[in-house]
Scaffold this active site. Sequence first.
Site, PDB file in Angstrom:
ATOM      1  N   CYS A 131      35.842  63.348  74.516  1.00 48.31           N
ATOM      2  CA  CYS A 131      34.462  63.690  74.868  1.00 48.31           C
ATOM      3  C   CYS A 131      33.497  62.647  74.310  1.00 48.31           C
ATOM      4  O   CYS A 131      33.741  62.014  73.305  1.00 48.31           O
ATOM      5  CB  CYS A 131      34.091  65.047  74.304  1.00 48.31           C
ATOM      6  N   GLN A 191      56.669  64.318  75.363  1.00 47.49           N
ATOM      7  CA  GLN A 191      56.489  65.411  76.323  1.00 47.49           C
ATOM      8  C   GLN A 191      57.770  65.741  77.083  1.00 47.49           C
ATOM      9  O   GLN A 191      57.743  66.553  78.012  1.00 47.49           O
ATOM     10  CB  GLN A 191      55.369  65.056  77.307  1.00 47.49           C
ATOM     11  N   THR A 219      60.579  61.658  50.279  1.00 50.77           N
ATOM     12  CA  THR A 219      61.322  62.919  50.334  1.00 50.77           C
ATOM     13  C   THR A 219      61.109  63.596  51.681  1.00 50.77           C
ATOM     14  O   THR A 219      59.983  63.756  52.137  1.00 50.77           O
ATOM     15  CB  THR A 219      60.862  63.862  49.203  1.00 50.77           C
ATOM     16  N   THR A 250      53.522  59.568  66.219  1.00 50.49           N
ATOM     17  CA  THR A 250      52.714  58.383  65.921  1.00 50.49           C
ATOM     18  C   THR A 250      53.426  57.483  64.919  1.00 50.49           C
ATOM     19  O   THR A 250      53.442  56.253  65.074  1.00 50.49           O
ATOM     20  CB  THR A 250      51.328  58.793  65.390  1.00 50.49           C
ATOM     21  N   ASN A 279      51.392  62.743  79.010  1.00 53.99           N
ATOM     22  CA  ASN A 279      50.773  63.889  78.346  1.00 53.99           C
ATOM     23  C   ASN A 279      49.622  64.487  79.129  1.00 53.99           C
ATOM     24  O   ASN A 279      49.313  65.672  78.993  1.00 53.99           O
ATOM     25  CB  ASN A 279      50.294  63.489  76.946  1.00 53.99           C
ATOM     26  N   SER A 295      58.096  64.474  68.708  1.00 52.94           N
ATOM     27  CA  SER A 295      57.166  65.170  67.821  1.00 52.94           C
ATOM     28  C   SER A 295      57.463  66.661  67.824  1.00 52.94           C
ATOM     29  O   SER A 295      57.615  67.265  68.894  1.00 52.94           O
ATOM     30  CB  SER A 295      55.724  64.932  68.275  1.00 52.94           C
ATOM     31  N   GLY A 296      57.517  67.282  66.639  1.00 54.11           N
ATOM     32  CA  GLY A 296      57.851  68.696  66.542  1.00 54.11           C
ATOM     33  C   GLY A 296      56.768  69.622  67.045  1.00 54.11           C
ATOM     34  O   GLY A 296      57.047  70.628  67.695  1.00 54.11           O
ATOM     35  N   HIS A 297      55.499  69.307  66.790  1.00 54.47           N
ATOM     36  CA  HIS A 297      54.446  70.268  67.109  1.00 54.47           C
ATOM     37  C   HIS A 297      54.147  70.361  68.603  1.00 54.47           C
ATOM     38  O   HIS A 297      53.392  71.221  69.034  1.00 54.47           O
ATOM     39  CB  HIS A 297      53.170  69.954  66.320  1.00 54.47           C
TER      40      HIS A 297
END
Length: 749
Positions: free
Chosen positions: A345, A196, A254, A80, A166, A216-218
Site C-alpha cells: 500500500c 507456495q 541452536t 527469506t 504468491n 517456509s513453515g508459516h
Amino acid sequence: MKPILSVKRAEIYLDNNATTPVLPCAAEAVQHHMMQCFGNPSSTHATGIKAKVELEATRQLARKLIGAGKGDIVFTSGATEGIQASVLSALTKAKAEGRTGPDTLLLYGATEHKAVPQSLQHWNQLLGLDATLCAIPVDKDGLLDLDFIHQQLPKAAVICTMAANNETGVQQDLTALEHCIRAVRTDIPWLVDCVQALGKMALQLANTSIDYAPFSGHKLYAPKGIGFLYLREGVHFQPLVVGGGQESGLRSGTENLPGIAALHAIFTELLKTEGSVFQPVPQLWQYRADLLSALKKVFPRLELNSDAPYCVPTTINFSVPGFYSKDIMDLFDAAGIRVSSGSACSSKVPSSFVLDAMGLEPWRSQGSIRLSFGPAMTPDECRQACLRIVELAEVVKKHCLVLTDATPTLEWHTKGLTQLKHESLCSYLLVCPESRAAVVIDPVLPLLGRLHAMIQGQQLQLQAVLDTHQHPNHASARSELCTLLQLDCSRDTNTLGWPVEGDTIACGEYRLRRVSTPGHSSDASSYLLYQQDLLRAAFVGDLLLPGGVGRTDLAGGDARALQGSLQRLQQQLLPDTLLLSSHDYAQRFFTTLAIACDEQPVLRSLLQGELPPDDWQQAANAQARQLQALEQHFCGLVEVMPTDAKATIMPEQLAEFMRQHPQLQVVDVREPHEQSAGALAPYLPTGCLVREVPLSKLCHLLSHADWQLDTPLLMVCRTGNRSLVACQVLARLGFRQLYNLKGGMALIS
C-alpha cells in the site's frame, strides 16, 4: 442509516498465501517441545539426545515429502533466509569462476517475490560482482519466456524462478524449465522458490537438477520463524550463518526445536494416505469453484487474473471493473473477511508488479484482489466463507457500487454534497433528496464508474455536469459521463458545461451561481452553492488549493487575472465558507479563506492588494508544485493534530475514556458500504452511540454547520489512518476536542 450487517461475527480468513493459522497438532507439538522435550540437540546427555532424535526424524520426513534423495535438508528461520543463503552461495561461486562485470547477468523471473531480486542486488553489491540484474519476462498467463532464457543463459551466473507465485498462484512448468536451462548450461546454479508449492504441488526434487529450494513453515500451518532449505547433492554452498557448527556446519545456531517439531506434525499429516487434515487436490478445486461462484454473485463482472490450468487451486486472483483494490479490501474487511491486494500500500493507488509483468491492463493491476485458502480448509469453513461473501451482494447493490436494475433507495449518504476522491483528484456530486435532482462538478476518469453507478443506480435526474477549468494537465471525464448517461454534454452549454443562457442552475432545493475566475486557466469558473438563500460552499477548481494557490505557469495561466479572481471571490464569500478544490495534494479535503490567509500570509497581502502579481507569482507556482509532490507521500499531512497524549486513545483505554467523557460523540468515518458491511457499534462498549460520517460526507456536514467547534469527537475507522486524517482536517477548521482511536477496528475486533 441502519447497517445491513450489524452483528460482530467470527473472522473469515482468506489470506493464507500471506500466512496461515497454526494447526492444532502443530501447536501441541510446539507446546510439548517447549515444556517437556526442550533439550539442545547438540547436547550429549539424554535430554539432548531426545531433541536430536526429533530433529533428525523431521529432517527425514522433509526429505521424503519433497523427494530430496541424497540432497541436504537444512533447517532455517524461513524462506527469506533460505533465499539469502542460496543467492550468496551462487554468487560466491560466480565470483570464484570470474563471472563478474556488467556483461554477467543475474536472471530472475519478473514475477518473483521481492526477496529474490533484492537478495541478488544486495549480494551483488556486497561481493563486488558488478553484474547486471535481468528480469525474465512472462506471458499473459504468468509463464516464463523460455526463448528469452535460452538466449540469455550463456551470459548468466545464476537463474532464479518460482514453483508457484504468491500473488497469482501461477505454477511454472519446472520440467520445461529444466529442459530449457540444462540444454544450454549444465553448470548454472538454479534456485526455485518453493514456498507456495508445499501441500499444493507434487515435488520430487532429486529427480530434477534444481540446486536450491527454500521452504517456509508459516505458509503451511506451522509457526513463524521456521523453514528449511533443500540443497542438491554436491552443490556449492556458502553458509550464511557460522559459529557453532550446527546443521553439519551449513547453518550455525541452536536449532528452533519447537518450530521443527511443528514441521514434524505438519509433514506427518501431509504424508498420510488417508485421514489427513489436508484435502485432496480435487477437493481444493471444488472449494475454488464454490468461492468463485460466491464472488460472482457480488461482482458479476469479476475477471480472473489467473486460472486453471496455470495456477494452483488455492489462489484466486481477480479484479472488478470500476473497483480499486482498496475499495474491495475495505468492504471485505468490514464484513470480517480477510483478503489481500497482493501489493504494497501507498498513498497512491497501488498496482501489482506481478500483473504488470504479465501485461494485464492497468485497471486489473490496480484493482487486483488475492483470495487464498489453505489445503487444510474444511468443507464447513468453505461453506461459511461463501455465505459471508454472498451477504455482501446486498451491500454492493444498496450503495450502487455496481450497476443493477434493483429499485433504488436514496440513502442518506447520497443526499446533499458528496466529495469523491482518487489520489489527489476530487469530484463532487450534489443531490437534492426531495427531487433527486443532481449536479456533478469536476468529474475525472478514475471516478467515472463510481459516478455513473451512483447516478444511474439511484435514478438521479442529472441537471448538469460541470468543470471548473480546462487545460492539458486537467483531464475531465465530462463527455465520457454524459455519453454513459446518454446525455448531450455540449447542447446550449459552454466548454465547461454551464448553460449559455442563465446565471444559475437549479438542483431542487439547491442552486449554483457561476463566477468567472480566470487565472489558473483562461476559462476557469467557480460555482457558489446555495441552499435556499444560504451560501453553503464554493467549488473553486484549482484557483485556490487546500494549502496553496493554483499554478499560473500552465497553459492559459495568468497571475494578474488570478489575483483579480481571488479578490472578486473574496467579496462574495464568508471567511468560513468551505472552498472545495478539484485537487487535494495533502489530504486536507477543503479550506476556507480564513484558513488559507492564516497559512499563507502572502495570500492575505495579495487579497488586500499589497503585492503586485510579479512579486508572488514565482513563489506561488513553486508552492503549488511542492504541494503536487506531496501526492506521492501519505505522510504529507498537515501536522495540526494535538500533541497531547490524550489525543490518541489506545484500544485498552477506550471503555474508561468513554466513561470519563459522557458527552463524547463516536464518529465512524468509514465509507457507507463499509458501515453497512459491518457496523462499528458491536465492537464498542455496551450502550455506546455511533454517528456514521464517512470522509466523503465531511464537506456536507461542515458546510451545514452540523457540529460545534467544542464538540468532543472520537474518530474511528478500520485501521486508525482515515480517522487520523479526519482529526487533522477538523483541527484545521478549529475543532478543539478531537481524539483518534489508534489502530481502529482492527485492534478492537
